[in-house]
Design an enzyme around this catalytic site. Structure first.
Site, mmCIF file in Angstrom:
data_model
loop_
_atom_site.group_PDB
_atom_site.id
_atom_site.type_symbol
_atom_site.label_atom_id
_atom_site.label_comp_id
_atom_site.label_asym_id
_atom_site.label_seq_id
_atom_site.Cartn_x
_atom_site.Cartn_y
_atom_site.Cartn_z
ATOM 1 N N ASP A 7 18.771 42.646 45.704
ATOM 2 C CA ASP A 7 18.321 41.701 44.678
ATOM 3 C C ASP A 7 19.080 42.047 43.400
ATOM 4 O O ASP A 7 19.705 43.100 43.297
ATOM 5 C CB ASP A 7 16.806 41.848 44.451
ATOM 6 C CG ASP A 7 16.294 40.950 43.330
ATOM 7 O OD1 ASP A 7 16.660 39.760 43.292
ATOM 8 O OD2 ASP A 7 15.552 41.439 42.451
ATOM 9 N N CYS A 70 16.755 37.577 46.791
ATOM 10 C CA CYS A 70 16.962 36.996 45.462
ATOM 11 C C CYS A 70 17.223 35.505 45.686
ATOM 12 O O CYS A 70 18.106 35.144 46.475
ATOM 13 C CB CYS A 70 18.171 37.652 44.806
ATOM 14 S SG CYS A 70 18.685 36.901 43.254
ATOM 15 N N CYS A 182 11.439 32.274 42.862
ATOM 16 C CA CYS A 182 12.126 33.407 42.244
ATOM 17 C C CYS A 182 11.321 34.638 42.632
ATOM 18 O O CYS A 182 10.079 34.602 42.584
ATOM 19 C CB CYS A 182 12.155 33.247 40.725
ATOM 20 S SG CYS A 182 12.771 34.716 39.870
ATOM 21 N N HIS A 184 10.720 37.307 41.174
ATOM 22 C CA HIS A 184 9.890 37.897 40.114
ATOM 23 C C HIS A 184 8.529 37.200 39.994
ATOM 24 O O HIS A 184 7.591 37.777 39.455
ATOM 25 C CB HIS A 184 10.576 37.750 38.750
ATOM 26 C CG HIS A 184 11.566 38.831 38.424
ATOM 27 N ND1 HIS A 184 12.747 38.972 39.095
ATOM 28 C CD2 HIS A 184 11.560 39.804 37.478
ATOM 29 C CE1 HIS A 184 13.424 39.979 38.577
ATOM 30 N NE2 HIS A 184 12.716 40.508 37.595
HETATM 31 N N1 DGL Z 1 15.780 37.824 41.529
HETATM 32 C C1 DGL Z 1 16.164 36.614 40.850
HETATM 33 C C2 DGL Z 1 15.779 35.412 41.704
HETATM 34 O O1 DGL Z 1 14.982 35.511 42.635
HETATM 35 C C3 DGL Z 1 15.529 36.503 39.470
HETATM 36 C C4 DGL Z 1 16.061 37.460 38.447
HETATM 37 C C5 DGL Z 1 17.469 37.149 37.985
HETATM 38 O O2 DGL Z 1 17.675 36.153 37.276
HETATM 39 O O3 DGL Z 1 18.355 37.897 38.364
HETATM 40 O O4 DGL Z 1 16.270 34.329 41.464
#
Ligand code: DGL
Length: 259
Positions: A7, A70, A182, A184
């Site tokens: 990620d 990610c 996402c 997060h």
């Molecule tokens: N891990 C990213 C996603 O799932 C979010 C964080 C980032 O912008 O790198 O899109």
């Protein structure tokens, strides 16, 4: 029989957590590309480069599968990585997240990073399943910062979520399916639910991906060990990581690497 996961930072730990719940005896190697975080504001070409490097770093661990934990990297680089690393199964979050969203009722609201929204990957994948699906996507650039700061609930967090949705043209309360597009965002789940109201059904792409991996890879008799690598600031990583993985990570399990 290690599963390699990467990620842009710590968000992918929500995917790792979901994978470990289902396949606890597997060994894992996790790379958080914290030096290049966020991916979600970068161009497709840049995310291609980052994703390639991250995947190449993980190959010497001889993984039996590669998981792109990610959304931004999955949207930009899944096909590329499948082609370049064709000797092993490569999983991304978009397909499983889209399938989960498409199985819900009513309007589908996708919350994601700017790059994921710009790629159009989710609406395309959802409409490939349900050609008539009614889909809206909203970029949520402040949500990543809220999640990392640990502002996962409370009036300030809900105010940011409410304003983001209203500015995206969503009427509240929202009735339909909300895709957390996402890695997060699962830590903001309760606040998003409060803002959207009880008739919103939240779908988590991290859980859907883990179901997908679990359906294709058998459990193994490994030791359940995880090695963590980050490309910058391991101290920050293991202080924030518990919010995403639900437990402490030992500092000696986190190594700094350059990719
Ligand atoms: N891990 C990213 C996603 O799932 C979010 C964080 C980032 O912008 O790198 O899109």
């Amino acid at each position: 029989m290690t599963i390699a996961v990467f990620d842009s930072g710590m968000g992918g730990l929500t995917v790792l957590h979901a994978l470990q719940d289902r396949l606890p005896s597997r060994d894992y190697v996790y790379l958080g590309d914290t030096a290049r975080l966020p991916y979600g504001t970068k161009s497709t070409d840049t995310v291609h480069q980052y994703a390639r490097r991250a995947a190449a770093f993980l190959m010497p661990f001889s993984p039996s599968a590669l998981v792109i934990a990610c959304n931004t990297a999955s949207a930009a680089a899944l096909d590329l990585l499948k082609e370049e690393f064709s000797a092993l199964p490569v999983f991304g979050v978009i397909g499983p997240g889209a399938r989960a969203a498409a199985s819900g009722d009513g309007h589908i609201l996708i919350l994601a990073t700017e790059s994921t929204v710009a790629s159009g990957a989710y609406p395309e994948a959802i409409r490939a399943i349900h050609p008539g699906a009614s889909v809206t996507q909203i970029p949520c650039p402040l949500f990543v910062a809220l999640a990392e700061a640990g502002w996962t609930d409370g009036p300030e967090t809900e105010a940011v979520i409410r304003r983001t949705l209203l500015e995206g043209g969503i009427s509240l309360p929202f009735s339909g399916t909300v895709l957390l597009g996402c890695t997060h965002f699962p830590v903001l789940r309760a606040a998003i639910q409060n803002v959207c109201g009880p008739d919103a059904v939240l779908v988590d792409s991290a859980q859907s991906l883990a179901d997908d991996v679990c359906g294709r890879l058998a459990e193994d008799r490994g030791s359940g060990k995880i090695r963590f690598f980050v490309t910058d600031n391991p101290d920050r990583f293991f202080s924030i990581a518990p919010r995403f993985i639900g437990r402490e990570i030992a500092s000696e399990d986190t190594e700094l690497c350059r990719i």
